[in-house]
Motif scaffolding. Structure first.
Motif, short mmCIF file in Angstrom:
data_model
loop_
_atom_site.label_atom_id
_atom_site.label_comp_id
_atom_site.label_asym_id
_atom_site.label_seq_id
_atom_site.Cartn_x
_atom_site.Cartn_y
_atom_site.Cartn_z
N GLY A 33 0.79 -1.23 0.00
CA GLY A 33 0.00 0.00 0.00
C GLY A 33 0.82 1.27 0.00
O GLY A 33 0.25 2.37 -0.07
N TYR A 34 2.14 1.16 0.08
CA TYR A 34 3.03 2.32 0.04
C TYR A 34 2.68 3.37 1.09
O TYR A 34 2.91 4.57 0.88
N GLY A 35 2.12 2.93 2.21
CA GLY A 35 1.82 3.86 3.29
C GLY A 35 0.61 4.73 3.05
O GLY A 35 0.25 5.56 3.91
N ARG A 36 -0.07 4.56 1.91
CA ARG A 36 -1.22 5.40 1.58
C ARG A 36 -2.46 4.60 1.21
O ARG A 36 -3.59 5.06 1.41
N LEU A 37 -2.28 3.42 0.66
CA LEU A 37 -3.40 2.65 0.13
C LEU A 37 -3.69 1.44 1.00
O LEU A 37 -2.77 0.81 1.53
N ARG A 38 -4.94 1.11 1.12
CA ARG A 38 -5.36 -0.09 1.83
C ARG A 38 -5.59 -1.17 0.77
O ARG A 38 -6.55 -1.12 0.01
N LEU A 52 -3.80 9.42 -9.28
CA LEU A 52 -2.70 10.40 -9.22
C LEU A 52 -1.36 9.70 -9.03
O LEU A 52 -0.35 10.10 -9.62
N ILE A 53 -1.34 8.66 -8.19
CA ILE A 53 -0.11 7.91 -7.99
C ILE A 53 0.37 7.31 -9.30
O ILE A 53 1.57 7.35 -9.62
N ALA A 54 -0.55 6.78 -10.09
CA ALA A 54 -0.19 6.18 -11.38
C ALA A 54 0.40 7.23 -12.32
O ALA A 54 1.42 7.00 -12.98
N LEU A 55 -0.25 8.39 -12.41
CA LEU A 55 0.20 9.43 -13.33
C LEU A 55 1.58 9.96 -12.97
O LEU A 55 2.39 10.27 -13.85
N PHE A 56 1.86 10.07 -11.68
CA PHE A 56 3.13 10.66 -11.22
C PHE A 56 3.91 9.65 -10.38
O PHE A 56 4.52 10.00 -9.37
N PHE A 57 3.91 8.41 -10.83
CA PHE A 57 4.44 7.30 -10.05
C PHE A 57 5.89 7.51 -9.64
O PHE A 57 6.27 7.25 -8.50
N ARG A 77 5.09 6.14 -19.27
CA ARG A 77 6.00 5.25 -18.54
C ARG A 77 5.52 5.03 -17.11
O ARG A 77 5.53 3.90 -16.60
N ASN A 78 5.09 6.10 -16.45
CA ASN A 78 4.63 5.99 -15.06
C ASN A 78 3.40 5.09 -14.94
O ASN A 78 3.34 4.22 -14.05
N VAL A 79 2.41 5.30 -15.81
CA VAL A 79 1.18 4.52 -15.74
C VAL A 79 1.46 3.05 -16.05
O VAL A 79 0.94 2.14 -15.39
N TRP A 80 2.32 2.79 -17.04
CA TRP A 80 2.67 1.41 -17.38
C TRP A 80 3.39 0.73 -16.22
O TRP A 80 3.06 -0.41 -15.84
N THR A 81 4.36 1.41 -15.65
CA THR A 81 5.12 0.84 -14.53
C THR A 81 4.20 0.55 -13.34
O THR A 81 4.25 -0.53 -12.74
N HIS A 82 3.37 1.52 -13.02
CA HIS A 82 2.41 1.35 -11.92
C HIS A 82 1.51 0.15 -12.17
O HIS A 82 1.26 -0.67 -11.27
N THR A 83 1.01 0.01 -13.39
CA THR A 83 0.10 -1.09 -13.72
C THR A 83 0.78 -2.44 -13.55
O THR A 83 0.22 -3.36 -12.94
N ILE A 84 1.99 -2.57 -14.07
CA ILE A 84 2.70 -3.85 -13.97
C ILE A 84 3.00 -4.19 -12.52
O ILE A 84 2.81 -5.34 -12.07
#
Length: 357
Positions: A139-144, A164-169, A233-240
């Motif tokens: 959860g990176y300290g923010r997500l449940r 927002l995390i995905a966009l600016f990962f 790149r951020n969205v792809w990395t976050h998704t994977i």
């Protein structure tokens, strides 16, 4: 949810671990020229894509040039972060003793400090995978991401927050890593911000000032191309990453469950705390071979190009021992992740009252 361990004896778990050790050693014994050629070829392709993108963006005032340049730059950034940066920083290619392709010298095209990331990711996440309270990547300290995490009112907005995390990962992880490092030193958040800025500043100057200015009259469109490529790149990395760690059937653990954990039990935890993503060879490369998240967590220091070779062996071993091997297509895994985030954003239902006597 926290896992109930499959009923295997200590002897069976020990044998399971030894057989995985054998798989790992067989790869190490076979590393050679073909593997070195692979990583050199990927570096050449990535750099070729970036050079071609930069040249094309000189003419980015023309929409077709902008689209072509942005596409090539996005692909170059994904390759550099995923199949190159992530895996090189894991030490997967240290065996070549090439000072230019080594975990101690490589600095990736990202706002994330390589040194901070190696501490928070390699040393912490891969050691304590999915152990609530030990693996802060849960959860990176923010997500449940599991019902084992207590609900807080801030979780009500975790779905838009995750967008927002995905966009600016890269910036989120840069801050997350810097905070962990400053906390470990007993320093405040101001120190974390200064540490983060030391890497963010040159990245921002490069992407949003230097490259646009070098494009001359195409500076404004080159700037938007760079911004778009970074977001892609951020969205792809976050998704994977999220699809490899938080879909259904990935399990979490308590600190009590890992007391006196043996190597075989550590392997089992890595297996049950990870999920693969099915796809073809190109998809695996663009995911940094993190589509083989199970194999990566079992053997984080093995070259990523070998994961597809050993995946059938690992899956067969899991079948023999009655252990889960979670895998599925990207759309399925991603749907599960976002659905879980939505459901877990709400408070847990109140326990039913016992009927009156």
């Amino acid at each position: 949810m926290t896992t109930t361990k499959p009923a295997l004896s200590a002897s069976q778990i020990n044998d399971f671990g030894k057989r995985l050790d054998t798989i790992r050693q067989s790869v190490l014994d076979d590393l050679g020229a073909d593997d070195a050629a692979y990583i050199h070829r990927l570096i050449a392709i990535q750099r070729g894509l970036e050079v071609s993108a930069r040249a094309t963006l000189l003419f980015s005032l023309l929409p077709p040039a902008w689209l072509a340049g942005t596409t090539m730059l996005s692909l170059a950034k994904i390759l550099e972060n995923m199949e190159l940066g992530h895996n090189i920083l894991h030490g997967q290619w240290d065996w070549m003793r090439d000072p230019e392709i080594h975990s101690t010298t490589w600095e990736w095209d990202s706002a994330i400090s390589a040194d901070d990331w190696k501490k928070s990711h390699n040393a912490m996440h891969h050691t304590w995978t999915n152990v609530i309270g030990k693996d802060l990547d849960v959860g990176y300290g923010r997500l449940r991401v599991t019902s084992d995490q207590p609900w807080q009112p801030e979780h009500l907005v975790q779905v838009p927050l995750n967008v927002l995390i995905a966009l600016f990962f890269e910036y989120g992880i840069a801050m997350y890593d810097a905070v962990q490092e400053s906390d470990a030193r007993g320093e405040g958040r101001g120190s974390a911000l200064k540490s983060m800025w030391r890497k963010v500043k040159p990245q921002a100057i490069k992407d949003y000032l230097a490259w646009p200015l070098l494009s001359g009259i195409s500076a404004p469109t080159t700037l938007t191309a760079n911004l778009t490529a970074n977001i892609v790149r951020n969205v792809w990395t976050h998704t994977i990453i999220f699809c490899g760690h938080f879909p259904d059937d990935v399990e979490f653990f308590t600190e009590e469950q890992i007391v006196e954990e043996t190597r075989g039990e550590w392997y089992r935890r890595q297996l049950q705390g990870s999920a693969n993503i099915s796809g073809g060879p190109l998809f695996h490369i663009m995911s940094g071979n993190l589509s083989h998240q199970i194999e990566h967590h079992l053997f984080p220091d093995l070259p990523s190009n070998r994961y597809s070779d050993i995946a059938p062996q690992v899956q067969q071993l899991c079948q023999e021992y009655g252990l889960p091997y979670t895998t599925g297509p990207l759309a399925k895994q991603s749907t599960q992740v976002w659905r879980s985030l939505a459901l877990l954003s709400l408070p847990d239902p109140a326990p039913a009252e016992a009927p009156a006597a």
